[in-house]
Write an enzyme that holds these catalytic residues in place. Structure first.
Site, PDB file in Angstrom:
ATOM      1  N   ILE A  26     -65.961  88.279  -6.816  1.00 49.51           N
ATOM      2  CA  ILE A  26     -65.201  87.263  -6.524  1.00 49.51           C
ATOM      3  C   ILE A  26     -65.008  86.217  -7.459  1.00 49.51           C
ATOM      4  O   ILE A  26     -64.139  85.687  -7.551  1.00 49.51           O
ATOM      5  CB  ILE A  26     -65.660  87.018  -5.098  1.00 49.51           C
ATOM      6  CG1 ILE A  26     -64.408  86.301  -4.279  1.00 49.51           C
ATOM      7  CG2 ILE A  26     -66.675  86.188  -5.006  1.00 49.51           C
ATOM      8  CD1 ILE A  26     -63.288  86.847  -3.997  1.00 49.51           C
ATOM      9  N   HIS A  96     -76.708  81.782  -1.008  1.00 42.35           N
ATOM     10  CA  HIS A  96     -75.741  80.620  -0.840  1.00 42.35           C
ATOM     11  C   HIS A  96     -76.622  79.422  -0.498  1.00 42.35           C
ATOM     12  O   HIS A  96     -76.410  78.496  -0.903  1.00 42.35           O
ATOM     13  CB  HIS A  96     -74.708  80.940   0.313  1.00 42.35           C
ATOM     14  CG  HIS A  96     -73.858  81.860  -0.052  1.00 42.35           C
ATOM     15  ND1 HIS A  96     -72.707  82.338   0.814  1.00 42.35           N
ATOM     16  CD2 HIS A  96     -73.549  82.504  -1.248  1.00 42.35           C
ATOM     17  CE1 HIS A  96     -72.055  83.224   0.257  1.00 42.35           C
ATOM     18  NE2 HIS A  96     -72.352  83.295  -1.026  1.00 42.35           N
ATOM     19  N   LYS A 114     -67.890  82.431   1.573  1.00 45.55           N
ATOM     20  CA  LYS A 114     -68.072  82.838   2.961  1.00 45.55           C
ATOM     21  C   LYS A 114     -69.097  84.046   3.010  1.00 45.55           C
ATOM     22  O   LYS A 114     -69.157  84.915   1.857  1.00 45.55           O
ATOM     23  CB  LYS A 114     -66.909  83.403   3.762  1.00 45.55           C
ATOM     24  CG  LYS A 114     -65.779  84.241   3.154  1.00 45.55           C
ATOM     25  CD  LYS A 114     -66.327  85.563   2.699  1.00 45.55           C
ATOM     26  CE  LYS A 114     -66.871  86.584   3.587  1.00 45.55           C
ATOM     27  NZ  LYS A 114     -66.687  88.061   3.104  1.00 45.55           N
TER      28      LYS A 114
HETATM   29  N1  LIG Z   1     -63.407  85.284  -0.137  1.00 46.27           N
HETATM   30  C1  LIG Z   1     -63.137  86.542  -0.363  1.00 46.27           C
HETATM   31  O1  LIG Z   1     -62.076  87.096  -0.415  1.00 46.27           O
HETATM   32  C2  LIG Z   1     -64.305  87.323  -1.064  1.00 46.27           C
HETATM   33  C3  LIG Z   1     -64.296  88.711  -1.424  1.00 46.27           C
HETATM   34  C4  LIG Z   1     -65.434  89.050  -1.650  1.00 46.27           C
HETATM   35  C5  LIG Z   1     -66.724  88.510  -1.527  1.00 46.27           C
HETATM   36  N2  LIG Z   1     -66.866  87.331  -1.074  1.00 46.27           N
HETATM   37  C6  LIG Z   1     -68.099  86.609  -1.121  1.00 46.27           C
HETATM   38  O2  LIG Z   1     -68.576  86.298  -2.444  1.00 46.27           O
HETATM   39  C7  LIG Z   1     -69.998  86.483  -2.509  1.00 46.27           C
HETATM   40  C8  LIG Z   1     -70.334  87.437  -3.628  1.00 46.27           C
HETATM   41  O3  LIG Z   1     -69.449  88.575  -3.546  1.00 46.27           O
HETATM   42  P1  LIG Z   1     -69.260  89.543  -4.664  1.00 46.27           P
HETATM   43  O4  LIG Z   1     -68.332  90.569  -4.059  1.00 46.27           O
HETATM   44  O5  LIG Z   1     -68.608  89.095  -5.904  1.00 46.27           O
HETATM   45  O6  LIG Z   1     -70.638  90.055  -5.024  1.00 46.27           O
HETATM   46  P2  LIG Z   1     -71.089  90.642  -6.425  1.00 46.27           P
HETATM   47  O7  LIG Z   1     -69.723  91.527  -7.182  1.00 46.27           O
HETATM   48  O8  LIG Z   1     -72.470  91.528  -6.176  1.00 46.27           O
HETATM   49  O9  LIG Z   1     -71.367  89.409  -7.500  1.00 46.27           O
HETATM   50  C9  LIG Z   1     -72.438  88.435  -7.029  1.00 46.27           C
HETATM   51  C10 LIG Z   1     -72.909  87.756  -8.230  1.00 46.27           C
HETATM   52  O10 LIG Z   1     -74.038  86.886  -7.724  1.00 46.27           O
HETATM   53  C11 LIG Z   1     -74.956  86.868  -8.553  1.00 46.27           C
HETATM   54  N3  LIG Z   1     -76.207  87.299  -8.450  1.00 46.27           N
HETATM   55  C12 LIG Z   1     -76.571  88.692  -7.685  1.00 46.27           C
HETATM   56  N4  LIG Z   1     -77.641  88.590  -7.029  1.00 46.27           N
HETATM   57  C13 LIG Z   1     -78.095  87.318  -7.205  1.00 46.27           C
HETATM   58  C14 LIG Z   1     -79.199  86.836  -6.852  1.00 46.27           C
HETATM   59  N5  LIG Z   1     -80.307  87.409  -6.321  1.00 46.27           N
HETATM   60  N6  LIG Z   1     -79.709  85.593  -6.865  1.00 46.27           N
HETATM   61  C15 LIG Z   1     -78.620  84.731  -7.600  1.00 46.27           C
HETATM   62  N7  LIG Z   1     -77.307  85.309  -7.962  1.00 46.27           N
HETATM   63  C16 LIG Z   1     -77.344  86.784  -7.924  1.00 46.27           C
HETATM   64  C17 LIG Z   1     -74.495  88.005  -9.907  1.00 46.27           C
HETATM   65  O11 LIG Z   1     -73.926  87.178 -10.786  1.00 46.27           O
HETATM   66  P3  LIG Z   1     -74.770  86.839 -12.368  1.00 46.27           P
HETATM   67  O12 LIG Z   1     -75.363  88.099 -12.568  1.00 46.27           O
HETATM   68  O13 LIG Z   1     -73.734  86.223 -13.109  1.00 46.27           O
HETATM   69  O14 LIG Z   1     -75.879  85.895 -11.885  1.00 46.27           O
HETATM   70  C18 LIG Z   1     -73.529  88.792  -9.041  1.00 46.27           C
HETATM   71  O15 LIG Z   1     -72.623  89.342 -10.253  1.00 46.27           O
HETATM   72  C19 LIG Z   1     -70.250  87.139  -1.149  1.00 46.27           C
HETATM   73  O16 LIG Z   1     -70.995  86.285  -0.135  1.00 46.27           O
HETATM   74  C20 LIG Z   1     -69.038  87.646  -0.356  1.00 46.27           C
HETATM   75  O17 LIG Z   1     -69.102  87.302   1.001  1.00 46.27           O
HETATM   76  C21 LIG Z   1     -65.603  86.728  -0.759  1.00 46.27           C
END
Ligand SMILES: NC(=O)c1ccc[n+]([C@@H]2O[C@H](COP(=O)([O-])OP(=O)(O)OC[C@H]3O[C@@H](n4cnc5c(N)ncnc54)[C@H](OP(=O)(O)O)[C@@H]3O)[C@@H](O)[C@H]2O)c1
Length: 360
Positions: A26, A96, A114
């Site tokens: 995201i 978060h 969110k």
């Molecule tokens: N608004 C929307 O439409 C939407 C859509 C999808 C997701 N979201 C929300 O966005 C958030 C992330 O979702 P995503 O799909 O992007 O997840 P994701 O692809 O798994 O990415 C999350 C990122 O956070 C970092 N991370 C992972 N584990 C961590 C940890 N233990 N501590 C600190 N940083 C960590 C990593 O980045 P680094 O490797 O760079 O540290 C990882 O790439 C969720 O809360 C989700 O609900 C919102």
């Protein structure tokens, strides 16, 4: 950092300098819209990994990148950067709270993905901290800021469909089981509730308010995350909402709002509708269209910038109270389902929480 209650971090400046926390799925999508935002400078990104931080900064045109070192996490270094006015947090749900708390403590305005936190207790604590520090805080429920959503809520306020009596919404997709993905990981707040139910719930609370009662039925998998949950919200005089979220089945992904004088149905997906079908008081059905040049995240980004410049600590479009109330409903649903996360506190009972206010 100014005195408590004084909103000082960059609100008078024309250009806001943004920091992005995390480089996942995201983060890329929202940052593409951030690059289209007026008067925004893509200042810095932080990641746990040096390679990811550098690659992300290069791809999106950030001036700086920070990454974890033995001395400090990349996120902490980003928050210590005096040039950063506002941070957008895109870590998994379970991180978060800690990340947003660190950002607020460092005097940064915060737009956090969110759900704002994994439970209402954490959400209240962030709201309290933002209020005390005089900073802007908003949950990035992008749906609430879209022109289509704002139009639906305006039509309801104007009485186009009379009094809303029921809301029906579904959001689901058949996700491939992968225990390494945050979606399936209890420690990351995995499951359908926190990932998907937030959107149908947001529609229900926006249209009908906080319910008198909530009933949750669902199924937890072998790891203890909910793969499908039905929420029934009950309101006075028989008004109700039926909401389904699923990570095992697809659905039309629309919301229908039914009133005493007509109905409204959004196009799919209900978190980013581009059309709205309305059957109003005249009994005729019409469709209104809401074309977009960007993916749609620009509206929450624009609202963040507008509020910060206006010295607001919370957005009137997504007030702190509603964020906390949605978290309370998710807490209640999890209590009924027996769904707990490893780093969870004790969920509170179901009483509408109207305490969080910023005094603006
Ligand atoms: N608004 C929307 O439409 C939407 C859509 C999808 C997701 N979201 C929300 O966005 C958030 C992330 O979702 P995503 O799909 O992007 O997840 P994701 O692809 O798994 O990415 C999350 C990122 O956070 C970092 N991370 C992972 N584990 C961590 C940890 N233990 N501590 C600190 N940083 C960590 C990593 O980045 P680094 O490797 O760079 O540290 C990882 O790439 C969720 O809360 C989700 O609900 C919102």
């Amino acid at each position: 950092m100014g005195a408590p209650g004084e909103n000082t971090a960059g609100n008078a400046k024309r250009v806001l300098r943004w920091g992005v926390v995390a480089t996942g799925r995201i983060a890329h999508r929202v940052t593409r819209d951030l690059a289209c935002l007026e008067d925004a400078e893509l200042h810095a990104v932080s990641s746990r990994s040096e390679d990811s931080a550098r690659a992300f900064a290069e791809q999106h045109g950030f001036a700086l990148s920070y990454h974890d070192t033995p001395a400090a996490t990349g996120h902490r270094q980003l928050f210590a950067d005096p040039m950063v006015d506002v941070v957008y947090i895109a870590t998994p749900h379970a991180q978060h709270f800690e990340v947003a708390r660190a950002a607020l403590n460092a005097g940064k305005h915060v737009l956090c993905e969110k759900p704002l936190t994994i439970n209402a207790r954490e959400a209240r604590e962030l709201v309290r901290l933002a209020g005390e520090r005089g900073l802007f805080l908003m949950e990035a429920v992008w749906t609430r800021f879209l022109p289509a959503t704002r139009r639906v809520l305006q039509l309801i306020r104007e009485g186009e469909i009379g009094a809303v009596r029921w809301v029906q919404a579904d959001l689901g997709f058949p996700a491939v089981y992968d225990p390494t993905d945050r979606l399936w990981d209890p420690a990351a707040g995995g499951g359908a509730l926190l990932d998907l139910a937030v959107y149908p719930l947001t529609w229900a609370v926006a249209a009908l308010g906080f319910p008198a009662a909530l009933k949750a039925k669902g199924h937890l998998n072998q790891d203890g995350v909910d793969v499908q949950t039905t929420l029934s919200l009950e309101y006075p005089e028989g008004a109700a909402a039926q909401l389904i979220s699923s990570i095992q089945a697809a659905g039309p992904g629309m919301v229908t709002l039914s009133g005493t004088a007509g109905w409204i149905r959004t196009g799919a997906p209900l978190y980013n509708p581009r059309t709205v079908e309305i059957c109003g008081r005249d009994g005729r059905t019409r469709i209104e269209e809401f074309p977009e040049d960007t993916e749609g995240f620009i509206h929450e980004l624009r609202e963040t910038a507008r509020c910060i410049r206006a010295g607001l600590q919370e957005s009137p479009l997504m007030p702190w109270t509603e964020t906390v109330q949605v978290m309370q409903l998710l807490d209640e649903a999890r209590q009924q389902l027996g769904l707990r996360y490893p780093n969870d506190g004790v969920p509170a009972g179901l009483t509408a929480d109207s305490s969080p206010t910023a005094g603006n």
